[in-house]
Design an enzyme around this catalytic site. Structure first.
Site, PDB file in Angstrom:
ATOM      1  N   SER A 118      64.034  58.562  -3.134  1.00  0.00           N
ATOM      2  CA  SER A 118      65.354  58.085  -2.990  1.00  0.00           C
ATOM      3  C   SER A 118      66.048  58.073  -4.133  1.00  0.00           C
ATOM      4  O   SER A 118      65.556  58.134  -5.470  1.00  0.00           O
ATOM      5  CB  SER A 118      65.369  56.640  -2.610  1.00  0.00           C
ATOM      6  OG  SER A 118      64.854  55.858  -3.690  1.00  0.00           O
TER       7      SER A 118
ATOM      8  N   ASP B 154      55.565  54.781   2.410  1.00  0.00           N
ATOM      9  CA  ASP B 154      55.531  53.615   1.501  1.00  0.00           C
ATOM     10  C   ASP B 154      54.071  53.109   1.134  1.00  0.00           C
ATOM     11  O   ASP B 154      53.252  53.287   1.975  1.00  0.00           O
ATOM     12  CB  ASP B 154      56.426  52.425   1.764  1.00  0.00           C
ATOM     13  CG  ASP B 154      56.590  51.427   0.601  1.00  0.00           C
ATOM     14  OD1 ASP B 154      56.563  51.572  -0.720  1.00  0.00           O
ATOM     15  OD2 ASP B 154      57.130  50.204   0.739  1.00  0.00           O
TER      16      ASP B 154
ATOM     17  N   ASN C 173      65.002  55.746  -6.664  1.00  0.00           N
ATOM     18  CA  ASN C 173      63.822  56.090  -7.526  1.00  0.00           C
ATOM     19  C   ASN C 173      63.864  56.447  -8.865  1.00  0.00           C
ATOM     20  O   ASN C 173      63.141  56.583  -9.603  1.00  0.00           O
ATOM     21  CB  ASN C 173      62.857  57.000  -6.632  1.00  0.00           C
ATOM     22  CG  ASN C 173      62.405  56.516  -5.421  1.00  0.00           C
ATOM     23  OD1 ASN C 173      62.098  57.305  -4.381  1.00  0.00           O
ATOM     24  ND2 ASN C 173      62.023  55.018  -5.576  1.00  0.00           N
ATOM     25  N   TRP C 174      65.187  57.194  -9.201  1.00  0.00           N
ATOM     26  CA  TRP C 174      65.527  57.430 -10.645  1.00  0.00           C
ATOM     27  C   TRP C 174      65.225  56.409 -11.638  1.00  0.00           C
ATOM     28  O   TRP C 174      64.807  56.629 -12.702  1.00  0.00           O
ATOM     29  CB  TRP C 174      67.017  57.956 -10.636  1.00  0.00           C
ATOM     30  CG  TRP C 174      67.124  59.341 -10.033  1.00  0.00           C
ATOM     31  CD1 TRP C 174      67.965  59.528  -9.174  1.00  0.00           C
ATOM     32  CD2 TRP C 174      66.662  60.589 -10.552  1.00  0.00           C
ATOM     33  NE1 TRP C 174      68.164  60.758  -8.703  1.00  0.00           N
ATOM     34  CE2 TRP C 174      67.463  61.507  -9.664  1.00  0.00           C
ATOM     35  CE3 TRP C 174      65.836  60.806 -11.543  1.00  0.00           C
ATOM     36  CZ2 TRP C 174      67.067  63.046  -9.913  1.00  0.00           C
ATOM     37  CZ3 TRP C 174      65.615  62.398 -11.720  1.00  0.00           C
ATOM     38  CH2 TRP C 174      66.295  63.234 -10.872  1.00  0.00           C
TER      39      TRP C 174
ATOM     40  N   ASN D 140      52.018  54.124  -1.767  1.00  0.00           N
ATOM     41  CA  ASN D 140      51.127  54.911  -2.547  1.00  0.00           C
ATOM     42  C   ASN D 140      50.703  54.356  -3.805  1.00  0.00           C
ATOM     43  O   ASN D 140      49.465  54.570  -4.124  1.00  0.00           O
ATOM     44  CB  ASN D 140      51.920  56.280  -3.069  1.00  0.00           C
ATOM     45  CG  ASN D 140      52.157  57.194  -2.057  1.00  0.00           C
ATOM     46  OD1 ASN D 140      52.052  57.124  -0.880  1.00  0.00           O
ATOM     47  ND2 ASN D 140      53.474  58.093  -2.212  1.00  0.00           N
ATOM     48  N   GLY D 141      51.607  53.587  -4.634  1.00  0.00           N
ATOM     49  CA  GLY D 141      51.407  52.823  -5.585  1.00  0.00           C
ATOM     50  C   GLY D 141      50.323  51.653  -5.463  1.00  0.00           C
ATOM     51  O   GLY D 141      49.287  51.525  -6.022  1.00  0.00           O
TER      52      GLY D 141
ATOM     53  N   HIS E  39      50.282  58.943  -5.196  1.00  0.00           N
ATOM     54  CA  HIS E  39      51.432  59.773  -5.035  1.00  0.00           C
ATOM     55  C   HIS E  39      50.697  61.285  -4.414  1.00  0.00           C
ATOM     56  O   HIS E  39      50.923  61.921  -3.619  1.00  0.00           O
ATOM     57  CB  HIS E  39      52.410  60.007  -6.162  1.00  0.00           C
ATOM     58  CG  HIS E  39      53.299  59.013  -6.228  1.00  0.00           C
ATOM     59  ND1 HIS E  39      53.862  58.332  -5.188  1.00  0.00           N
ATOM     60  CD2 HIS E  39      53.722  58.561  -7.397  1.00  0.00           C
ATOM     61  CE1 HIS E  39      54.545  57.261  -5.851  1.00  0.00           C
ATOM     62  NE2 HIS E  39      54.458  57.320  -7.086  1.00  0.00           N
TER      63      HIS E  39
ATOM     64  N   ARG F  87      61.698  47.312   6.049  1.00  0.00           N
ATOM     65  CA  ARG F  87      63.267  47.301   5.754  1.00  0.00           C
ATOM     66  C   ARG F  87      63.508  49.020   5.864  1.00  0.00           C
ATOM     67  O   ARG F  87      62.586  49.849   5.764  1.00  0.00           O
ATOM     68  CB  ARG F  87      63.601  46.831   4.370  1.00  0.00           C
ATOM     69  CG  ARG F  87      62.526  47.150   3.295  1.00  0.00           C
ATOM     70  CD  ARG F  87      63.076  46.691   1.760  1.00  0.00           C
ATOM     71  NE  ARG F  87      62.013  47.002   1.008  1.00  0.00           N
ATOM     72  CZ  ARG F  87      61.306  46.008   0.535  1.00  0.00           C
ATOM     73  NH1 ARG F  87      61.271  44.600   0.770  1.00  0.00           N
ATOM     74  NH2 ARG F  87      60.338  46.290  -0.598  1.00  0.00           N
TER      75      ARG F  87
HETATM   76  C1  FPP Z   1      56.616  54.999  -1.993  1.00  0.00           C
HETATM   77  O1  FPP Z   1      55.453  54.506  -2.472  1.00  0.00           O
HETATM   78  C2  FPP Z   1      56.271  56.481  -1.914  1.00  0.00           C
HETATM   79  C3  FPP Z   1      57.293  57.054  -2.757  1.00  0.00           C
HETATM   80  C4  FPP Z   1      58.418  56.721  -3.740  1.00  0.00           C
HETATM   81  C5  FPP Z   1      56.945  58.783  -2.954  1.00  0.00           C
HETATM   82  C6  FPP Z   1      56.707  59.330  -1.652  1.00  0.00           C
HETATM   83  C7  FPP Z   1      56.023  60.903  -2.208  1.00  0.00           C
HETATM   84  C8  FPP Z   1      54.883  61.360  -1.488  1.00  0.00           C
HETATM   85  C9  FPP Z   1      54.228  60.919  -0.530  1.00  0.00           C
HETATM   86  C10 FPP Z   1      54.300  62.451  -2.218  1.00  0.00           C
HETATM   87  C11 FPP Z   1      55.417  63.832  -2.619  1.00  0.00           C
HETATM   88  C12 FPP Z   1      56.030  63.915  -1.289  1.00  0.00           C
HETATM   89  C13 FPP Z   1      55.999  65.245  -0.929  1.00  0.00           C
HETATM   90  C14 FPP Z   1      56.767  65.498   0.311  1.00  0.00           C
HETATM   91  C15 FPP Z   1      54.990  66.452  -1.201  1.00  0.00           C
HETATM   92  P1  FPP Z   1      55.680  53.562  -3.552  1.00  0.00           P
HETATM   93  O2  FPP Z   1      55.096  53.814  -4.855  1.00  0.00           O
HETATM   94  O3  FPP Z   1      56.830  52.666  -3.637  1.00  0.00           O
HETATM   95  O4  FPP Z   1      54.066  52.487  -3.242  1.00  0.00           O
HETATM   96  P2  FPP Z   1      54.344  51.161  -3.886  1.00  0.00           P
HETATM   97  O5  FPP Z   1      55.497  50.448  -2.720  1.00  0.00           O
HETATM   98  O6  FPP Z   1      52.789  50.593  -3.138  1.00  0.00           O
HETATM   99  O7  FPP Z   1      54.282  50.678  -5.140  1.00  0.00           O
END
Ligand code: FPP
Length: 236
Positions: A53, A8, A56-57, A10-11, A25, A179
């Site tokens: 997940s 978690d 996530n859609w 990335n955003g 990402h 969580r």
């Molecule tokens: C959650 O961060 C992360 C995801 C929904 C996607 C995870 C995907 C990757 C790490 C890259 C692709 C995967 C592979 C296996 C190559 P978030 O976007 O919910 O972050 P935030 O809570 O800060 O918004």
């Protein structure tokens, strides 16, 4: 040892750098490579990563597309590396909502690495533990005397698992939230939980080693009592 990771943050990593979320990402996908290699080096036998997940859609179409593009590219570019390192790839979750093209890429990666035994890399795509549990329960309904082990087999089948998933020993979640977000609810029954504040793209080999080190100091009791002090010291 089975380690599961909720990747978690990335955003937030991207927003903090005034970058688009897709850049977060992309950085997250780079972190995946480093952690997969480190896990294999540290003798982790199963590594389960939550890449997408079922919930996530509901994200904007552009972000969903960016995630699937990254996943496809990851499989196309990393399969050879996994093969060289003896890492078996398995994608788990629903398959009926994935594109034919992605399905072909997934099947290719799984087939090419099917004989690898050093570590199993499981990547959750369109995954919901609740959905899997319900689907496994439906498959069980005619088997009146089936038990725990049989349920785990059904769960593996609905998840497209290469084999029955071993229980999770350590679940790591980055990004500061505490969580489980519908990840491996059955398999995490006795998992040790490790939450870290850093965003996934910043989670490096050192942070992974620290999580394993902290895990090694936990006492796992599985609902039983601790060994008596004299027994532990070999005196009982
Ligand atoms: C959650 O961060 C992360 C995801 C929904 C996607 C995870 C995907 C990757 C790490 C890259 C692709 C995967 C592979 C296996 C190559 P978030 O976007 O919910 O972050 P935030 O809570 O800060 O918004």
């Amino acid at each position: 040892m089975h380690v599961a990771i909720i990747m978690d943050g990335n955003g937030r990593w991207a927003v903090a750098r005034r970058l688009p979320r897709s850049a977060g990402h992309r950085a997250g996908a780079k972190a995946v490579n480093a952690i997969v290699e480190e896990a294999a080096r540290r003798n982790v036998k199963t590594l389960s990563l939550y890449a997408f997940s079922a919930a996530n859609w509901g994200r904007p179409r552009a972000e969903v597309n960016a995630l699937f593009t990254l996943l496809r590219r990851h499989l196309l570019t990393q399969t050879r590396r996994c093969l060289e390192q003896g890492i078996r790839i398995n994608i788990f979750g629903r398959r009926d909502r994935l594109s034919d093209d992605l399905l072909r890429v997934i099947e290719r990666s799984e087939q090419l690495t099917a004989h690898c035994t050093r570590m199993q890399l499981r990547i959750a795509v369109d995954y919901s533990a609740q959905h899997s549990l319900l689907a496994a329960a439906h498959r069980m309904r005619l088997e009146s005397d089936a038990g725990h082990a049989r349920f785990a087999e059904h769960l593996a089948m609905v998840d497209h698992g290469a084999s029955v998933t071993p229980p999770v020993d350590l679940l790591i979640r980055t990004g500061g939230e505490k969580r489980l977000s519908d990840f491996l609810l059955w398999e995490c029954a006795y998992a040790e939980l490790h939450f870290v504040d850093c965003c996934w793209p910043d989670f490096d080999e050192k942070a992974f080693a620290a999580a394993l080190e902290e895990y090694s100091r936990r006492e796992r009791r599985f609902g039983l009592l601790s060994p008596a002090p004299q027994a532990r010291a070999g005196l009982g």
